[in-house]
Design an enzyme around this catalytic site. Structure first.
Site, PDB file in Angstrom:
ATOM      1  N   ASP A  90       0.873  -1.167   0.000  1.00 60.57           N
ATOM      2  CA  ASP A  90       0.000   0.000   0.000  1.00 60.57           C
ATOM      3  C   ASP A  90       0.920   1.230   0.000  1.00 60.57           C
ATOM      4  OD1 ASP A  90      -1.619   2.131   0.681  1.00 60.57           O
ATOM      5  OD2 ASP A  90      -2.702   1.058   2.265  1.00 60.57           O
TER       6      ASP A  90
ATOM      7  N   SER B   2      -2.345  14.302 -13.708  1.00 63.02           N
ATOM      8  CA  SER B   2      -3.613  14.276 -14.445  1.00 63.02           C
ATOM      9  C   SER B   2      -3.846  15.658 -15.034  1.00 63.02           C
ATOM     10  CB  SER B   2      -4.763  13.950 -13.491  1.00 63.02           C
ATOM     11  OG  SER B   2      -6.008  14.196 -14.122  1.00 63.02           O
TER      12      SER B   2
ATOM     13  N   TYR C  95      -9.163  15.256  -5.437  1.00 67.13           N
ATOM     14  CA  TYR C  95      -8.381  14.691  -6.542  1.00 67.13           C
ATOM     15  C   TYR C  95      -7.632  15.800  -7.285  1.00 67.13           C
ATOM     16  CZ  TYR C  95      -7.361  11.895 -10.741  1.00 67.13           C
ATOM     17  OH  TYR C  95      -6.733  11.242 -11.779  1.00 67.13           O
TER      18      TYR C  95
ATOM     19  N   LYS D  69      -3.520  16.166  -7.470  1.00 64.89           N
ATOM     20  CA  LYS D  69      -2.766  16.062  -8.722  1.00 64.89           C
ATOM     21  C   LYS D  69      -1.955  17.334  -8.982  1.00 64.89           C
ATOM     22  CE  LYS D  69      -3.902  11.860  -9.898  1.00 64.89           C
ATOM     23  NZ  LYS D  69      -2.892  10.794  -9.939  1.00 64.89           N
TER      24      LYS D  69
HETATM   25  N1  NAD Z   1      -8.296   6.907 -15.971  1.00 67.27           N
HETATM   26  C1  NAD Z   1      -8.217   8.221 -16.158  1.00 67.27           C
HETATM   27  O1  NAD Z   1      -9.047   8.854 -16.821  1.00 67.27           O
HETATM   28  C2  NAD Z   1      -7.044   8.982 -15.584  1.00 67.27           C
HETATM   29  C3  NAD Z   1      -6.818  10.293 -16.026  1.00 67.27           C
HETATM   30  C4  NAD Z   1      -5.745  11.005 -15.513  1.00 67.27           C
HETATM   31  C5  NAD Z   1      -4.930  10.439 -14.567  1.00 67.27           C
HETATM   32  N2  NAD Z   1      -5.162   9.170 -14.142  1.00 67.27           N
HETATM   33  C6  NAD Z   1      -4.271   8.622 -13.136  1.00 67.27           C
HETATM   34  O2  NAD Z   1      -3.647   7.470 -13.659  1.00 67.27           O
HETATM   35  C7  NAD Z   1      -3.326   6.576 -12.589  1.00 67.27           C
HETATM   36  C8  NAD Z   1      -3.873   5.193 -12.900  1.00 67.27           C
HETATM   37  O3  NAD Z   1      -5.272   5.295 -13.055  1.00 67.27           O
HETATM   38  P1  NAD Z   1      -6.191   4.140 -13.676  1.00 67.27           P
HETATM   39  O4  NAD Z   1      -7.241   4.835 -14.440  1.00 67.27           O
HETATM   40  O5  NAD Z   1      -5.361   3.111 -14.322  1.00 67.27           O
HETATM   41  O6  NAD Z   1      -6.860   3.595 -12.314  1.00 67.27           O
HETATM   42  P2  NAD Z   1      -7.354   2.154 -11.878  1.00 67.27           P
HETATM   43  O7  NAD Z   1      -8.278   2.394 -10.740  1.00 67.27           O
HETATM   44  O8  NAD Z   1      -7.841   1.369 -13.043  1.00 67.27           O
HETATM   45  O9  NAD Z   1      -6.011   1.441 -11.351  1.00 67.27           O
HETATM   46  C9  NAD Z   1      -5.334   1.926 -10.213  1.00 67.27           C
HETATM   47  C10 NAD Z   1      -4.445   0.833  -9.648  1.00 67.27           C
HETATM   48  O10 NAD Z   1      -3.802   1.374  -8.476  1.00 67.27           O
HETATM   49  C11 NAD Z   1      -3.924   0.423  -7.410  1.00 67.27           C
HETATM   50  N3  NAD Z   1      -3.919   1.138  -6.131  1.00 67.27           N
HETATM   51  C12 NAD Z   1      -4.891   1.924  -5.619  1.00 67.27           C
HETATM   52  N4  NAD Z   1      -4.565   2.356  -4.394  1.00 67.27           N
HETATM   53  C13 NAD Z   1      -3.353   1.828  -4.119  1.00 67.27           C
HETATM   54  C14 NAD Z   1      -2.490   1.894  -2.990  1.00 67.27           C
HETATM   55  N5  NAD Z   1      -2.831   2.587  -1.889  1.00 67.27           N
HETATM   56  N6  NAD Z   1      -1.311   1.246  -3.026  1.00 67.27           N
HETATM   57  C15 NAD Z   1      -0.968   0.518  -4.126  1.00 67.27           C
HETATM   58  N7  NAD Z   1      -1.748   0.400  -5.214  1.00 67.27           N
HETATM   59  C16 NAD Z   1      -2.921   1.046  -5.206  1.00 67.27           C
HETATM   60  C17 NAD Z   1      -5.240  -0.282  -7.664  1.00 67.27           C
HETATM   61  O11 NAD Z   1      -5.321  -1.536  -6.996  1.00 67.27           O
HETATM   62  C18 NAD Z   1      -5.224  -0.412  -9.185  1.00 67.27           C
HETATM   63  O12 NAD Z   1      -4.550  -1.577  -9.608  1.00 67.27           O
HETATM   64  C19 NAD Z   1      -3.914   7.205 -11.329  1.00 67.27           C
HETATM   65  O13 NAD Z   1      -2.926   7.940 -10.648  1.00 67.27           O
HETATM   66  C20 NAD Z   1      -4.953   8.148 -11.881  1.00 67.27           C
HETATM   67  O14 NAD Z   1      -5.257   9.207 -10.995  1.00 67.27           O
HETATM   68  C21 NAD Z   1      -6.197   8.419 -14.626  1.00 67.27           C
END
Ligand code: NAD
Length: 257
Positions: free
Chosen positions: A71, A150, A165, A169
């Protein structure tokens, strides 16, 4: 300085990567991308099953992989994951801070727990990993850190409210700049990638918002996680050897209008 040939400009052959949130979504694509480009990968996730699955897929590609349940909000778990990675692979060249969560809630109704949960994973978690891996990189004489921020660091998303959020970011972008300056002397480059709306579990669970979001995106569609691979490899490789403290926005034009 020795410059790679253009053919090898984006290679990370023989390097070791440490990727958080590597079990699914953008993090999983990043793990597989780094492996395909030649790296061994430590896959860190709070969910051990998805981390193991990613690791298996990396091994099937002929690279070494290590799945670690950790974590990122817990400094001791992060330290242990870093130690395990160094014990197994001997070094860490590339840190990708990708783990993140998003909570949609109006500010006036947000609980302390919701605020803390988002800040703990998205901002403190990134710092925890930078600090632990940074110590390894300082000792070994360099490395590359890529923080997943982000477009929410730059604009306020609509129609959903997500103050924690967005603030977290924006914090990641400033953390990136601060560490870039502080650690340039050690040969560590620190950059961020800021995706726009990307098709993952995170956004699919609010897919009813897609028809509202799409007209706000000049390119008219969401990003596929694979479309972030170029930005990742640019920042992870010698292709960006003079780039540090940069926030590379990959958003289909969202932040332009
Ligand atoms: N999906 C979008 O539209 C988007 C846009 C901009 C930025 N992001 C950023 O990209 C990154 C990945 O996002 P995603 O869309 O793949 O999300 P997702 O929810 O599909 O995957 C996130 C992963 O992080 C893991 N995780 C969560 N909390 C955790 C912790 N405390 N310790 C270890 N692992 C942990 C989860 O188990 C999961 O495998 C994030 O930082 C998110 O904020 C996503």
């Amino acid at each position: 300085m020795k410059h790679p040939s253009v053919k090898d400009l984006f290679s990370v052959e023989g390097q070791v990567a440490f990727v958080t949130g590597g079990g699914r979504g953008i993090g999983k694509v990043f793990c597989l991308t780094l492996a395909e480009a030649g790296a061994d990968v430590a896959v860190i996730d709070i969910d051990p099953e998805t981390a193991s699955q990613t690791a298996k897929e990396i091994e099937a590609m002929g690279r070494r992989a290590l799945a670690i349940k950790a974590d990122v909000t817990k400094p001791d778990e992060v330290e242990r994951a870093v130690q395990q990675t160094v014990e197994r692979f001997g070094r860490i060249d590339i840190l990708v801070n990708n783990a993140g969560i998003c909570i949609h809630e109006n500010a006036e109704n947000m609980t302390d727990e919701q605020w803390d949960a988002v800040m703990d994973v998205n901002l403190k978690g990134v710092f925890n990993c930078c600090r632990a891996v940074g110590r390894v990189m300082i000792k070994q004489g360099g490395g590359k850190i890529i923080n997943v921020a982000s477009m929410s660091a730059l604009i306020v998303n609509r129609p959903q409210n997500q103050v924690a959020y967005n603030a977290s970011k924006a914090g990641v972008v400033m953390l990136t700049k601060s560490l870039a300056v502080e650690w340039a002397q050690y040969g560590i480059r620190v950059n961020a990638i800021s995706p726009g709306y990307t098709l993952t579990e995170m956004t699919k669970k609010v897919s009813h918002l897609f028809p509202v979001w799409k007209p706000m995106i000049p390119m008219g569609r969401l990003c596929e996680p694979e479309e972030l691979r170029g930005a990742l490899l640019f920042l992870a490789s010698d292709a960006s050897s003079y780039v540090t403290g940069h926030n590379l926005v990959v958003d289909g034009g969202y932040t332009l209008i």
